[in-house]
Design an enzyme around this catalytic site. Structure first.
Site, mmCIF file in Angstrom:
data_model
loop_
_atom_site.group_PDB
_atom_site.id
_atom_site.type_symbol
_atom_site.label_atom_id
_atom_site.label_comp_id
_atom_site.label_asym_id
_atom_site.label_seq_id
_atom_site.Cartn_x
_atom_site.Cartn_y
_atom_site.Cartn_z
ATOM 1 N N ASP A 1 14.134 -38.129 22.003
ATOM 2 C CA ASP A 1 14.760 -37.905 20.699
ATOM 3 C C ASP A 1 15.744 -39.018 20.358
ATOM 4 O OD1 ASP A 1 13.469 -35.553 19.885
ATOM 5 O OD2 ASP A 1 14.604 -34.415 21.374
ATOM 6 N N LYS B 1 19.992 -57.720 32.721
ATOM 7 C CA LYS B 1 20.435 -56.574 33.519
ATOM 8 C C LYS B 1 21.963 -56.460 33.401
ATOM 9 C CE LYS B 1 20.516 -54.831 38.211
ATOM 10 N NZ LYS B 1 20.489 -55.201 39.601
ATOM 11 N N LYS C 1 8.963 -28.152 11.070
ATOM 12 C CA LYS C 1 8.047 -29.302 10.988
ATOM 13 C C LYS C 1 6.881 -29.042 10.039
ATOM 14 C CE LYS C 1 9.469 -31.071 15.446
ATOM 15 N NZ LYS C 1 9.537 -32.318 16.161
ATOM 16 N N PHE D 1 3.601 -29.397 19.845
ATOM 17 C CA PHE D 1 3.954 -28.724 21.089
ATOM 18 C C PHE D 1 5.464 -28.512 21.068
ATOM 19 C CE2 PHE D 1 0.737 -28.430 24.568
ATOM 20 C CZ PHE D 1 -0.378 -28.724 23.786
ATOM 21 N N LYS E 1 10.723 -24.258 15.189
ATOM 22 C CA LYS E 1 10.211 -25.630 15.190
ATOM 23 C C LYS E 1 8.962 -25.741 14.297
ATOM 24 C CE LYS E 1 11.663 -28.024 18.945
ATOM 25 N NZ LYS E 1 11.737 -28.342 20.359
ATOM 26 N N PRO F 1 12.739 -41.675 15.314
ATOM 27 C CA PRO F 1 12.011 -40.955 14.249
ATOM 28 C C PRO F 1 11.228 -39.788 14.830
ATOM 29 C CG PRO F 1 11.007 -43.090 14.711
ATOM 30 C CD PRO F 1 12.279 -43.031 15.507
ATOM 31 N N ASP F 2 11.109 -38.715 14.060
ATOM 32 C CA ASP F 2 10.298 -37.568 14.485
ATOM 33 C C ASP F 2 8.863 -37.845 14.019
ATOM 34 O OD1 ASP F 2 8.929 -35.139 14.709
ATOM 35 O OD2 ASP F 2 10.794 -34.010 14.544
ATOM 36 N N ILE F 3 8.018 -38.209 14.983
ATOM 37 C CA ILE F 3 6.654 -38.657 14.653
ATOM 38 C C ILE F 3 5.845 -37.528 14.032
ATOM 39 C CG2 ILE F 3 4.530 -39.629 15.625
ATOM 40 C CD1 ILE F 3 6.316 -40.815 17.895
ATOM 41 N N ASN G 1 11.637 -39.193 30.650
ATOM 42 C CA ASN G 1 11.640 -37.783 31.050
ATOM 43 C C ASN G 1 10.486 -37.553 32.020
ATOM 44 O OD1 ASN G 1 9.167 -36.966 29.516
ATOM 45 N ND2 ASN G 1 10.442 -37.657 27.817
HETATM 46 O O1 PMT Z 1 3.011 -34.246 30.371
HETATM 47 P P1 PMT Z 1 3.055 -33.003 31.229
HETATM 48 O O2 PMT Z 1 3.785 -33.234 32.528
HETATM 49 O O3 PMT Z 1 1.699 -32.396 31.409
HETATM 50 O O4 PMT Z 1 3.951 -31.935 30.451
HETATM 51 C C1 PMT Z 1 3.479 -31.375 29.260
HETATM 52 C C2 PMT Z 1 4.595 -31.151 28.239
HETATM 53 C C3 PMT Z 1 5.575 -30.127 28.769
HETATM 54 C C4 PMT Z 1 5.341 -32.475 27.964
HETATM 55 C C5 PMT Z 1 3.876 -30.672 26.939
HETATM 56 O O5 PMT Z 1 3.191 -29.471 27.198
HETATM 57 C C6 PMT Z 1 4.864 -30.460 25.811
HETATM 58 O O6 PMT Z 1 5.487 -29.423 25.669
HETATM 59 N N1 PMT Z 1 5.024 -31.493 24.949
HETATM 60 C C7 PMT Z 1 6.026 -31.546 23.876
HETATM 61 C C8 PMT Z 1 7.346 -31.909 24.486
HETATM 62 C C9 PMT Z 1 8.424 -32.100 23.451
HETATM 63 O O7 PMT Z 1 8.885 -33.191 23.278
HETATM 64 O O8 PMT Z 1 8.720 -31.063 22.773
HETATM 65 P P2 PMT Z 1 9.803 -31.059 21.604
HETATM 66 O O9 PMT Z 1 10.086 -29.645 21.387
HETATM 67 O O10 PMT Z 1 10.934 -31.954 21.917
HETATM 68 O O11 PMT Z 1 9.019 -31.695 20.372
HETATM 69 C C10 PMT Z 1 8.296 -30.886 19.440
HETATM 70 C C11 PMT Z 1 7.104 -31.644 18.912
HETATM 71 O O12 PMT Z 1 7.535 -32.790 18.152
HETATM 72 C C12 PMT Z 1 6.163 -32.179 19.969
HETATM 73 O O13 PMT Z 1 4.857 -32.021 19.474
HETATM 74 C C13 PMT Z 1 6.543 -33.632 20.085
HETATM 75 O O14 PMT Z 1 5.420 -34.449 20.477
HETATM 76 C C14 PMT Z 1 6.977 -33.966 18.682
HETATM 77 N N2 PMT Z 1 8.028 -34.996 18.598
HETATM 78 C C15 PMT Z 1 9.252 -34.790 19.150
HETATM 79 C C16 PMT Z 1 10.229 -35.757 19.005
HETATM 80 C C17 PMT Z 1 9.939 -36.950 18.284
HETATM 81 N N3 PMT Z 1 10.851 -37.889 18.143
HETATM 82 N N4 PMT Z 1 8.728 -37.112 17.759
HETATM 83 C C18 PMT Z 1 7.769 -36.168 17.903
HETATM 84 O O15 PMT Z 1 6.644 -36.324 17.409
#
Ligand code: PMT
Length: 419
Positions: free
Chosen positions: A299, A309, A361, A343, A357, A325-327, A230
């Protein structure tokens, strides 16, 4: 409450081609609230003009001990008013002068007469850097308590390749700011960089608090050369790490692939996929007090990756994806979890999704941002959600956002609001 004051540095420029980078360094430091007084050697004037530096710093540039208005005492007066002297670039010749205590021009006299820390960013040809004399001089400076920033390795102006390039201005500025922030006892100052007068009232420090941060994207391989990722640049996560370091925290930064240099002082762990990030977090989490998930973790991963390849064909192709996994959820559900900050990057209904969210979480604090405005950008607008409701951080650069987030977090953490 600690009284704070703006930080001041003397930026000393010596005569090397990297002197042009000093202009950008001055600009970046001033942008972050540092007062910059420039002093240049005569040789530096062959590479960059005093007019340029005066225009950027807004102050007359000092080059000659005898032409200022302080009765020939500039070498004393300048360091007394400074929180640090930074020599960038520092040539091999100037480093030799520092190591031997020579004081035959304003800048070297100023360094010898200083009563504040000295930071030196070497810049020279790789052979000059490797020369035993330079290495002896650097070792002497370190023994004398001087902080050496760099040098970096790479292509040199002379066409050679190797160690000796001056560290890039952006990285230097971050290191200098972090240094100034952590030297809070100097000149009675404290944390005041880049904060508005209103914000300078009280800074919550986080000395010794162990903070684990994830940042950047993950990359999920499809085959030997292709993958799913991404547009996360890592800027927000690295800014959070920088802000935490400035407050005295011990920071471990687990990062997906980015083009950024880790903030000085952070312990870095590089990973590629979500599975690697998860493994690294599991390894580090027991030792941390606070976990901040800034990474844009994929995700889904490709269920069956190909080691070779994949060849092009004429028919449609279907990739089967398996959930990662959701860390963050894993960390938050540990028996004795650290204080967890999540975040949320949403493309619509930001508040609604972010609140859901945080609840799903089970985390005390969540920072929400609009994905299309935040990802890859230099600035951001975070909305913090906690038990007390929402707190909007007006749009600003990511380091300023991170500093405000850390202040909010420090307050909650201190209040013992750990879950
Ligand atoms: O890196 P930049 O270009 O500066 O951009 C910053 C950002 C937009 C990436 C950052 O500010 C941000 O929003 N990060 C979280 C992005 C995200 O994956 O959001 P989410 O809503 O999908 O996930 C929610 C939370 O679960 C996040 O804290 C994420 O780190 C965590 N997560 C999500 C999926 C997963 N499999 N494991 C996780 O731990």
């Amino acid at each position: 409450m600690e009284q704070t004051q703006a930080k001041r540095i003397v930026l000393g420029i010596t005569g090397g081609i990297a002197a042009y980078k000093a202009a950008e360094l001055a600009r970046l430091l001033i942008k972050q609230g540092v007062e910059v007084q420039v002093a240049m050697t005569g040789a530096a004037g062959h590479f960059i003009t005093a007019t340029t530096m005066q225009a950027l710093s807004g102050k007359p540039v000092l080059m000659n001990q005898w032409d200022d208005s302080s009765n020939g005492m500039a070498h004393i007066n300048l360091s007394r008013a400074a929180d640090a002297i930074v020599i960038a670039p520092a040539t091999a010749d100037f480093i030799a002068k520092l190591a031997h205590g020579l004081a035959d021009d304003l800048l070297s006299a100023l360094c010898l007469a200083r009563n504040c820390p000295l930071l030196v960013a070497p810049a020279m040809n790789r052979q000059m850097w490797e020369n035993a004399a330079t290495q002896r001089n650097i070792a002497q400076l370190i023994a004398d308590g001087v902080t050496i920033l760099g040098p970096a390795s790479g292509a040199q102006a002379c066409g050679e390749e190797g160690m000796g390039r001056m560290v890039e201005a952006e990285e230097l500025a971050a290191e200098i700011v972090a240094f100034l922030q952590s030297n809070k006892s100097l000149n009675g100052g404290s944390l005041s960089l880049a904060l508005s007068p209103g914000e300078r009232g009280q800074i919550q420090r986080m000395d010794g608090v162990k903070i684990l941060i994830t940042a950047g994207p993950t990359y999920e391989a499809i085959d030997a050369v292709r993958g799913i990722t991404n547009r996360s640049s890592g800027k927000m996560g690295y800014a959070v790490a920088q802000a935490a370091l400035e407050l005295g925290a011990e920071v471990t930064l687990i990062s997906g692939p980015t083009a950024l240099n880790k903030p000085h002082g952070a312990r870095g762990v590089d990973v590629t996929s979500a599975a690697e990030m998860f493994a690294a977090v599991k390894q580090q989490v027991a030792a941390c007090d606070i976990f901040i998930g800034v990474a844009a973790v994929a995700d889904y991963r490709v269920a069956q990756t190909s080691e070779q390849k994949i060849k092009r064909g004429d028919s449609n192709m279907t990739l089967e994806l398996a959930p990662n996994p959701d860390i963050l959820a894993y960390v938050a559900s540990l028996k004795n979890p650290p204080f967890c900050v999540g975040f949320a990057a949403e493309s619509e209904n930001l508040r609604e999704h972010a609140k859901a969210k945080r609840k799903a979480k089970k985390i005390p604090l969540l920072a929400a941002n609009l994905a299309q405005q935040a990802i890859g950008a230099d600035d951001n607008e975070l909305i913090l959600f906690d038990d007390a409701g929402e707190h909007v951080l007006p749009r600003s650069d990511k380091l300023s956002q991170a500093r405000e987030l850390l202040q909010h977090l420090a307050q909650l953490y201190r209040q013992g609001n750990k879950r």
